[in-house]
Design a protein around this motif. Structure first.
Motif, mmCIF file in Angstrom:
data_model
loop_
_atom_site.group_PDB
_atom_site.id
_atom_site.type_symbol
_atom_site.label_atom_id
_atom_site.label_comp_id
_atom_site.label_asym_id
_atom_site.label_seq_id
_atom_site.Cartn_x
_atom_site.Cartn_y
_atom_site.Cartn_z
ATOM 1 N N MET A 48 0.811 -1.204 0.000
ATOM 2 C CA MET A 48 0.000 0.000 0.000
ATOM 3 C C MET A 48 0.851 1.263 0.000
ATOM 4 O O MET A 48 0.449 2.260 -0.580
ATOM 5 C CB MET A 48 -0.926 0.009 1.213
ATOM 6 C CG MET A 48 -2.060 -0.967 1.106
ATOM 7 S SD MET A 48 -3.282 -0.776 2.418
ATOM 8 C CE MET A 48 -2.319 -1.049 3.858
ATOM 9 N N ILE A 49 1.990 1.219 0.650
ATOM 10 C CA ILE A 49 2.814 2.425 0.775
ATOM 11 C C ILE A 49 3.365 2.893 -0.575
ATOM 12 O O ILE A 49 3.675 4.060 -0.743
ATOM 13 C CB ILE A 49 3.946 2.201 1.800
ATOM 14 C CG1 ILE A 49 4.517 3.540 2.244
ATOM 15 C CG2 ILE A 49 5.028 1.308 1.244
ATOM 16 C CD1 ILE A 49 5.378 3.463 3.460
ATOM 17 N N ALA A 50 3.452 1.996 -1.538
ATOM 18 C CA ALA A 50 3.997 2.355 -2.851
ATOM 19 C C ALA A 50 2.915 2.837 -3.819
ATOM 20 O O ALA A 50 3.230 3.219 -4.937
ATOM 21 C CB ALA A 50 4.729 1.163 -3.447
ATOM 22 N N ARG A 51 1.653 2.829 -3.410
ATOM 23 C CA ARG A 51 0.564 3.207 -4.311
ATOM 24 C C ARG A 51 0.167 4.661 -4.115
ATOM 25 O O ARG A 51 0.121 5.165 -3.002
ATOM 26 C CB ARG A 51 -0.647 2.306 -4.063
ATOM 27 C CG ARG A 51 -0.345 0.895 -4.485
ATOM 28 C CD ARG A 51 -1.412 -0.113 -4.247
ATOM 29 N NE ARG A 51 -2.767 0.402 -4.109
ATOM 30 C CZ ARG A 51 -3.746 -0.275 -3.538
ATOM 31 N NH1 ARG A 51 -3.518 -1.475 -3.067
ATOM 32 N NH2 ARG A 51 -4.944 0.239 -3.444
ATOM 33 N N PHE A 52 -0.126 5.327 -5.225
ATOM 34 C CA PHE A 52 -0.553 6.714 -5.210
ATOM 35 C C PHE A 52 -1.809 6.828 -6.064
ATOM 36 O O PHE A 52 -1.910 6.195 -7.109
ATOM 37 C CB PHE A 52 0.554 7.636 -5.738
ATOM 38 C CG PHE A 52 1.737 7.683 -4.812
ATOM 39 C CD1 PHE A 52 1.832 8.657 -3.841
ATOM 40 C CD2 PHE A 52 2.734 6.719 -4.902
ATOM 41 C CE1 PHE A 52 2.901 8.684 -2.973
ATOM 42 C CE2 PHE A 52 3.808 6.738 -4.035
ATOM 43 C CZ PHE A 52 3.895 7.726 -3.064
ATOM 44 N N ALA A 53 -2.759 7.628 -5.630
ATOM 45 C CA ALA A 53 -4.042 7.744 -6.314
ATOM 46 C C ALA A 53 -3.912 8.393 -7.683
ATOM 47 O O ALA A 53 -4.673 8.094 -8.591
ATOM 48 C CB ALA A 53 -5.022 8.541 -5.453
ATOM 49 N N GLN A 54 -2.937 9.279 -7.818
ATOM 50 C CA GLN A 54 -2.795 10.024 -9.067
ATOM 51 C C GLN A 54 -1.377 10.571 -9.164
ATOM 52 O O GLN A 54 -0.681 10.665 -8.160
ATOM 53 C CB GLN A 54 -3.785 11.189 -9.101
ATOM 54 C CG GLN A 54 -3.540 12.200 -7.996
ATOM 55 C CD GLN A 54 -4.568 13.313 -7.966
ATOM 56 O OE1 GLN A 54 -5.467 13.352 -8.776
ATOM 57 N NE2 GLN A 54 -4.425 14.220 -7.022
ATOM 58 N N PRO A 55 -0.955 10.932 -10.360
ATOM 59 C CA PRO A 55 0.353 11.597 -10.464
ATOM 60 C C PRO A 55 0.237 13.012 -9.908
ATOM 61 O O PRO A 55 -0.849 13.591 -9.882
ATOM 62 C CB PRO A 55 0.633 11.618 -11.963
ATOM 63 C CG PRO A 55 -0.702 11.506 -12.612
ATOM 64 C CD PRO A 55 -1.580 10.741 -11.662
ATOM 65 N N GLY A 56 1.347 13.544 -9.473
ATOM 66 C CA GLY A 56 1.374 14.941 -9.065
ATOM 67 C C GLY A 56 1.597 15.818 -10.286
ATOM 68 O O GLY A 56 1.745 15.333 -11.416
ATOM 69 N N ARG A 57 1.639 17.120 -10.031
ATOM 70 C CA ARG A 57 1.827 18.092 -11.113
ATOM 71 C C ARG A 57 2.783 19.174 -10.641
ATOM 72 O O ARG A 57 2.675 19.647 -9.507
ATOM 73 C CB ARG A 57 0.485 18.709 -11.478
ATOM 74 C CG ARG A 57 0.552 19.709 -12.619
ATOM 75 C CD ARG A 57 -0.858 20.250 -12.946
ATOM 76 N NE ARG A 57 -0.870 21.050 -14.150
ATOM 77 C CZ ARG A 57 -0.530 22.331 -14.197
ATOM 78 N NH1 ARG A 57 -0.160 22.971 -13.117
ATOM 79 N NH2 ARG A 57 -0.573 22.985 -15.353
ATOM 80 N N LEU A 58 3.709 19.562 -11.493
ATOM 81 C CA LEU A 58 4.621 20.658 -11.188
ATOM 82 C C LEU A 58 3.879 21.971 -11.434
ATOM 83 O O LEU A 58 3.532 22.293 -12.563
ATOM 84 C CB LEU A 58 5.882 20.569 -12.047
ATOM 85 C CG LEU A 58 6.938 21.640 -11.820
ATOM 86 C CD1 LEU A 58 7.407 21.672 -10.369
ATOM 87 C CD2 LEU A 58 8.113 21.418 -12.764
ATOM 88 N N GLU A 59 3.608 22.708 -10.369
ATOM 89 C CA GLU A 59 2.817 23.940 -10.435
ATOM 90 C C GLU A 59 3.663 25.193 -10.627
ATOM 91 O O GLU A 59 3.178 26.193 -11.136
ATOM 92 C CB GLU A 59 1.973 24.098 -9.166
ATOM 93 C CG GLU A 59 0.975 22.991 -8.940
ATOM 94 C CD GLU A 59 -0.164 22.980 -9.945
ATOM 95 O OE1 GLU A 59 -0.380 23.993 -10.633
ATOM 96 O OE2 GLU A 59 -0.836 21.946 -10.047
ATOM 97 N N GLY A 60 4.910 25.147 -10.165
ATOM 98 C CA GLY A 60 5.742 26.336 -10.269
ATOM 99 C C GLY A 60 7.209 26.025 -10.091
ATOM 100 O O GLY A 60 7.574 25.043 -9.444
ATOM 101 N N ILE A 61 8.037 26.862 -10.701
ATOM 102 C CA ILE A 61 9.495 26.749 -10.615
ATOM 103 C C ILE A 61 10.033 28.115 -10.197
ATOM 104 O O ILE A 61 9.667 29.132 -10.787
ATOM 105 C CB ILE A 61 10.107 26.361 -11.980
ATOM 106 C CG1 ILE A 61 9.521 25.040 -12.482
ATOM 107 C CG2 ILE A 61 11.634 26.300 -11.891
ATOM 108 C CD1 ILE A 61 9.888 24.722 -13.926
#
Length: 149
Positions: free
Chosen positions: A1-14
Motif C-alpha cells: 500500500m505504501i507504494a501506491r498513489f491515487a494520481q500523479p502529481g503536477r509541477l505547479e511552479g518553478i
C-alpha cells in the motif's frame, strides 16, 4: 500500500534563486543538473533542489491569519500538487525529464519570521517542504507530471 498513489502529481511552479538572499525568480521551465537547477545558487548533494506542496501554502497562511502564501517568499525551487511528498521520502521521483530523490525535510530558517511575520517560523514547521538530490538530469516545465519511480 505504501507504494501506491491515487494520481500523479503536477509541477505547479518553478523558482530560481540567482543569488543567496535574493528574491526568487519565477520560471516556466528549467534544466536540472547535478548541482540543482541551472541559474539557481543551489549546490549538489542532499539539498540540490527544494520542493513544497501547493496544498500547504493555504495551511501556512491560515496559521498566520492570512490567505495562501506566495511560494516565492518561502524560497523553495519547485511547487508540486496532487501527490504527497512526505510519502516519497527516501524514494526517487520523476519530474518532467529529471529524476530526484527526496532526501529529507526542508526545515524553515529564522528568515521565515521576517518574511512571514510573527509566528512565521512556527507556521512553517511540518509544512516547509522537502529537499532532494539529483539522480538524473533533464528538462522540467510547469505542468509536468510528478511520478514516483
Amino acid at each position: 500500500m505504501i507504494a501506491r498513489f491515487a494520481q500523479p502529481g503536477r509541477l505547479e511552479g518553478i523558482w530560481l534563486r540567482p543569488e543567496r538572499l535574493e528574491r526568487p525568480v519565477v520560471a516556466r521551465s528549467a534544466v536540472v543538473v547535478d548541482a540543482g537547477l541551472e541559474g539557481d545558487h543551489g549546490r549538489a548533494g542532499k539539498r540540490a533542489v527544494t520542493l513544497i506542496q501547493a496544498e500547504h501554502l493555504p495551511v501556512i497562511g491560515a496559521m498566520l491569519g492570512q490567505g495562501a502564501i506566495d511560494p516565492a517568499v518561502l524560497r523553495r525551487n519547485l511547487v508540486v500538487s496532487g501527490v504527497n511528498l512526505s510519502a516519497l521520502k527516501g524514494r526517487q521521483v520523476a519530474v518532467g525529464g529529471a529524476v530526484l530523490e527526496i532526501t529529507g525535510i526542508c526545515a524553515p530558517c529564522s528568515r521565515m519570521e521576517a518574511a512571514l511575520g510573527a509566528g512565521g517560523y512556527s507556521a512553517m514547521r511540518g509544512h516547509g517542504g522537502w529537499c532532494a538530490s539529483v539522480v538524473g538530469s533533464g528538462e522540467i516545465a510547469v505542468g509536468d507530471a510528478v511520478l514516483p519511480v
